[in-house]
Design a protein around this motif. Structure first.
Motif, PDB file in Angstrom:
ATOM      1  N   MET A  25       0.855  -1.204   0.000  1.00  0.00           N
ATOM      2  CA  MET A  25       0.000   0.000   0.000  1.00  0.00           C
ATOM      3  C   MET A  25       0.886   1.247   0.000  1.00  0.00           C
ATOM      4  N   PRO A  26       0.603   2.204  -0.898  1.00  0.00           N
ATOM      5  CA  PRO A  26       1.450   3.418  -0.958  1.00  0.00           C
ATOM      6  C   PRO A  26       1.428   4.168   0.364  1.00  0.00           C
ATOM      7  N   THR A  27       2.566   4.734   0.723  1.00  0.00           N
ATOM      8  CA  THR A  27       2.683   5.501   1.958  1.00  0.00           C
ATOM      9  C   THR A  27       2.811   6.982   1.653  1.00  0.00           C
ATOM     10  N   ALA A  28       2.417   7.811   2.621  1.00  0.00           N
ATOM     11  CA  ALA A  28       2.497   9.268   2.454  1.00  0.00           C
ATOM     12  C   ALA A  28       3.083   9.887   3.711  1.00  0.00           C
ATOM     13  N   ALA A  29       3.728  11.032   3.534  1.00  0.00           N
ATOM     14  CA  ALA A  29       4.267  11.811   4.648  1.00  0.00           C
ATOM     15  C   ALA A  29       3.958  13.282   4.396  1.00  0.00           C
ATOM     16  N   VAL A  30       3.923  14.048   5.467  1.00  0.00           N
ATOM     17  CA  VAL A  30       3.684  15.489   5.368  1.00  0.00           C
ATOM     18  C   VAL A  30       4.989  16.222   5.657  1.00  0.00           C
ATOM     19  N   ALA A  31       5.349  17.144   4.766  1.00  0.00           N
ATOM     20  CA  ALA A  31       6.464  18.062   5.002  1.00  0.00           C
ATOM     21  C   ALA A  31       5.859  19.398   5.386  1.00  0.00           C
ATOM     22  N   LEU A  32       5.904  19.723   6.672  1.00  0.00           N
ATOM     23  CA  LEU A  32       5.305  20.969   7.171  1.00  0.00           C
ATOM     24  C   LEU A  32       6.345  22.085   7.082  1.00  0.00           C
ATOM     25  N   PHE A  33       6.165  22.994   6.145  1.00  0.00           N
ATOM     26  CA  PHE A  33       7.079  24.130   5.988  1.00  0.00           C
ATOM     27  C   PHE A  33       6.779  25.187   7.042  1.00  0.00           C
ATOM     28  N   THR A  34       7.832  25.764   7.584  1.00  0.00           N
ATOM     29  CA  THR A  34       7.688  26.902   8.496  1.00  0.00           C
ATOM     30  C   THR A  34       8.632  28.006   8.014  1.00  0.00           C
TER      31      THR A  34
ATOM     32  N   HIS B  48      13.409  16.649   2.375  1.00  0.00           N
ATOM     33  CA  HIS B  48      14.216  15.472   2.050  1.00  0.00           C
ATOM     34  C   HIS B  48      13.773  14.273   2.886  1.00  0.00           C
ATOM     35  N   GLY B  49      13.549  14.501   4.195  1.00  0.00           N
ATOM     36  CA  GLY B  49      13.123  13.415   5.065  1.00  0.00           C
ATOM     37  C   GLY B  49      11.750  12.890   4.706  1.00  0.00           C
ATOM     38  N   ALA B  50      10.823  13.788   4.397  1.00  0.00           N
ATOM     39  CA  ALA B  50       9.469  13.368   4.044  1.00  0.00           C
ATOM     40  C   ALA B  50       9.450  12.635   2.707  1.00  0.00           C
ATOM     41  N   SER B  51      10.195  13.140   1.730  1.00  0.00           N
ATOM     42  CA  SER B  51      10.213  12.538   0.398  1.00  0.00           C
ATOM     43  C   SER B  51      10.913  11.185   0.406  1.00  0.00           C
ATOM     44  N   GLY B  52      11.968  11.064   1.215  1.00  0.00           N
ATOM     45  CA  GLY B  52      12.744   9.832   1.211  1.00  0.00           C
ATOM     46  C   GLY B  52      12.100   8.690   1.965  1.00  0.00           C
ATOM     47  N   GLY B  53      11.143   8.991   2.819  1.00  0.00           N
ATOM     48  CA  GLY B  53      10.564   7.946   3.655  1.00  0.00           C
ATOM     49  C   GLY B  53       9.171   7.524   3.254  1.00  0.00           C
ATOM     50  N   ALA B  54       8.666   8.010   2.104  1.00  0.00           N
ATOM     51  CA  ALA B  54       7.295   7.685   1.711  1.00  0.00           C
ATOM     52  C   ALA B  54       7.173   7.711   0.187  1.00  0.00           C
ATOM     53  N   ASP B  55       6.092   7.120  -0.298  1.00  0.00           N
ATOM     54  CA  ASP B  55       5.845   7.107  -1.742  1.00  0.00           C
ATOM     55  C   ASP B  55       5.319   8.448  -2.241  1.00  0.00           C
ATOM     56  N   ALA B  56       4.622   9.165  -1.377  1.00  0.00           N
ATOM     57  CA  ALA B  56       4.058  10.471  -1.741  1.00  0.00           C
ATOM     58  C   ALA B  56       4.278  11.430  -0.578  1.00  0.00           C
ATOM     59  N   VAL B  57       4.297  12.721  -0.900  1.00  0.00           N
ATOM     60  CA  VAL B  57       4.540  13.734   0.122  1.00  0.00           C
ATOM     61  C   VAL B  57       3.532  14.861  -0.028  1.00  0.00           C
TER      62      VAL B  57
ATOM     63  N   VAL C 297      -4.678  17.437   7.579  1.00  0.00           N
ATOM     64  CA  VAL C 297      -4.028  17.059   6.326  1.00  0.00           C
ATOM     65  C   VAL C 297      -3.410  15.671   6.434  1.00  0.00           C
ATOM     66  N   ALA C 298      -2.774  15.360   7.552  1.00  0.00           N
ATOM     67  CA  ALA C 298      -2.188  14.031   7.738  1.00  0.00           C
ATOM     68  C   ALA C 298      -3.261  12.951   7.664  1.00  0.00           C
ATOM     69  N   HIS C 299      -4.414  13.220   8.274  1.00  0.00           N
ATOM     70  CA  HIS C 299      -5.512  12.251   8.231  1.00  0.00           C
ATOM     71  C   HIS C 299      -6.028  12.081   6.807  1.00  0.00           C
ATOM     72  N   ALA C 300      -6.216  13.189   6.091  1.00  0.00           N
ATOM     73  CA  ALA C 300      -6.735  13.113   4.721  1.00  0.00           C
ATOM     74  C   ALA C 300      -5.789  12.367   3.795  1.00  0.00           C
ATOM     75  N   ALA C 301      -4.479  12.505   4.039  1.00  0.00           N
ATOM     76  CA  ALA C 301      -3.490  11.853   3.179  1.00  0.00           C
ATOM     77  C   ALA C 301      -3.167  10.437   3.622  1.00  0.00           C
ATOM     78  N   GLY C 302      -3.662  10.040   4.796  1.00  0.00           N
ATOM     79  CA  GLY C 302      -3.292   8.747   5.339  1.00  0.00           C
ATOM     80  C   GLY C 302      -1.820   8.705   5.740  1.00  0.00           C
ATOM     81  N   ALA C 303      -1.273   9.842   6.105  1.00  0.00           N
ATOM     82  CA  ALA C 303       0.150   9.929   6.436  1.00  0.00           C
ATOM     83  C   ALA C 303       0.404   9.403   7.834  1.00  0.00           C
ATOM     84  N   ARG C 304       1.499   8.665   7.974  1.00  0.00           N
ATOM     85  CA  ARG C 304       1.906   8.186   9.295  1.00  0.00           C
ATOM     86  C   ARG C 304       3.090   8.961   9.835  1.00  0.00           C
ATOM     87  N   ASP C 305       3.626   9.911   9.048  1.00  0.00           N
ATOM     88  CA  ASP C 305       4.795  10.687   9.462  1.00  0.00           C
ATOM     89  C   ASP C 305       4.624  12.140   9.048  1.00  0.00           C
ATOM     90  N   VAL C 306       5.004  13.042   9.948  1.00  0.00           N
ATOM     91  CA  VAL C 306       5.049  14.474   9.667  1.00  0.00           C
ATOM     92  C   VAL C 306       6.454  14.956   9.987  1.00  0.00           C
TER      93      VAL C 306
END
Length: 454
Positions: free
Chosen positions: A1-10, A22-31, A87-96
């Motif tokens: 199952m594809p994985t997703a992560a959130v990259a929260l910019f500040t 880099h961390g969000a992109s490298g650890g998931a299929d989508a960001v 946003v994490a819930h909508a994307a099914g993300a397990r990592d932020v």
């Protein structure tokens, strides 16, 4: 199952050398590249026109860069914790992923975010060394949590290796169905300075390349020259994170020379102030070292200072530059801060607030702690020094070019006479320019008496 992560910019609005992305992109299929327009920032008085306009440019440029890589920026408004969880819930993300920051507000926000995400089974990854070149806790004196004096800090800072810059991602796939608000436009922000520079990563990288190829070599000799303005003007990009401080240090060191050494020292000052604030968040509003000052309430004098109508041309030039450009030369910042806090003996918080109202690079760590340094309530080892505006003008604007550029009433006054126009022949000052609002000797005596130096 594809994985997703959130990259929260500040404060890291860039694609190049961004450990968060880099961390969000490298650890998931989508960001999901997410930026939340923080309602708390606005209520605290930090959402002001110049920074709002610059931010709009930064967001537009970040979105364009992501779209070139197949992605897009997701923009939300409101509480950062609430919107990130949604946003994490909508994307099914397990990592932020998010950058560590140092203000009390940022530290509380990170703690809230960690707790809220954990309740939803989502991991929070906080990346150090994104906002600064070195993480605040990377160098500490034995038995203490931060350095209180710059020189020993700089020695340790210089001997500590920086992480290597990261390449921008080649692709950024965003999960389907993640809603975003429309991006703001800088042209629609009322109240901005007419000479405000544009923002965005591409503008920042162009400015850095131009600086390295042009002004850096002469920086050691010209950094304090007001008329030549031999500074990098990169501070807004460092504040918004469109440039990486670590990458800037690497590239400056690679260039080499005395100019690079002097410039890198200034970047170390930025890190120094961040590590002080990380350890002492209350220094954003309270004296780091109290002098038991009983500051004067002088609203008319403070307003003359804000308006650039003090009767001291170099002070007035600097204050008018601030309003016109949303930026001020570093030497001028020191000069006008000394004039307000020591010659007028007005609370440093009055000046710090005005700077935050106008500076596009208005930064809690650097702004507040620089003001305290000048006021003598911060980390300066010579807390009672007073900068005489006439001496400073002769030294750093010897021909008066800086004054004539920003004080048009005095444009016709030749040479150094522009710094003391009240001594010109005849009683009327040029262009209805004001008489000095304070006698320097009286101001100095008042300050020394107040500090118990008499």
């Amino acid at each position: 199952m594809p994985t997703a992560a959130v990259a929260l910019f500040t404060a890291d609005l860039r694609l190049h050398d961004n450990p968060v992305l880099h961390g969000a992109s490298g650890g998931a299929d989508a960001v999901v590249p997410l930026f939340v327009r923080d309602g708390g920032i606005g209520s605290a008085g930090f959402d002001v026109p110049n920074r709002r306009a610059f931010l709009a440019d930064c967001l537009a440029d970040l979105d364009a860069g992501l779209r070139r890589r197949g992605g897009r920026l997701v923009l939300r408004s409101g509480d950062v914790v609430e919107q990130t969880c949604r946003v994490a819930h909508a994307a099914g993300a397990r990592d932020v992923h998010v950058a560590a920051d140092v203000s009390g507000y940022a530290q509380r926000r990170t703690a809230r975010l960690r707790a809220a995400l954990a309740a939803d089974g989502v991991r929070l990854h906080v990346h150090e060394g994104v906002v600064t070149a070195l993480p605040p806790a990377a160098v500490t004196p034995q038995g203490k949590d931060h350095f209180a004096v710059f020189t020993p800090y700089f020695r340790r800072w210089s001997a500590t290796g920086l992480r290597s810059p990261l390449a921008a991602p080649r692709a950024a796939r965003v999960p389907d169905g993640i809603a975003s608000e429309p991006l703001p436009h800088s042209a629609g922000v009322p109240g901005t300075s007419p000479g405000l520079a544009g923002g965005g990563e591409r503008a920042g990288r162009r400015a850095l390349s131009g600086w390295l190829g042009g002004g850096l070599d002469g920086y050691a000799d010209r950094q304090d020259d007001l008329s030549l303005d031999g500074t990098s003007r990169l501070s807004p990009h460092l504040h918004f994170g469109t440039l990486s401080a670590a990458e800037v240090v690497h590239r400056a060191r690679g260039h080499g020379g005395a100019g690079a050494e002097a410039f890198v020292r200034q970047l170390a000052w930025r890190d120094f102030h961040h590590q002080v604030l990380a350890a002492r968040p209350d220094a954003a509003h309270a004296d780091y070292r109290t002098r038991h000052d009983r500051w004067r309430r002088a609203p008319r004098e403070a307003e003359a200072w804000r308006a650039g109508r003090t009767g001291y041309p170099v002070v007035d030039a600097a204050m008018r530059q601030l309003r016109h450009e949303g930026w001020m030369h570093n030497r001028a910042r020191l000069l006008v801060a000394s004039f307000l806090t020591k010659t007028l003996y007005v609370d440093w918080r009055v000046g710090a607030r005005h700077f935050l109202d106008w500076l596009v690079d208005g930064d809690v760590a650097n702004n507040q702690l620089n003001w305290q340094w000048v006021a003598g309530t911060g980390t300066d080892t010579r807390p009672h020094r007073v900068l005489n505006p006439l001496v400073q003008a002769r030294r750093f604007d010897p021909d008066g070019d800086y004054v004539r550029r920003w004080v048009p009433e005095l444009a016709g006054v030749e040479g150094r006479a522009v710094h003391r126009p009240w001594l010109l022949p005849g009683r009327a000052l040029p262009g209805h320019y004001p008489e000095p609002i304070v006698d320097l000797a009286e101001g100095l005596d008042r300050f020394r008496t107040a500090r118990g130096l008499r």
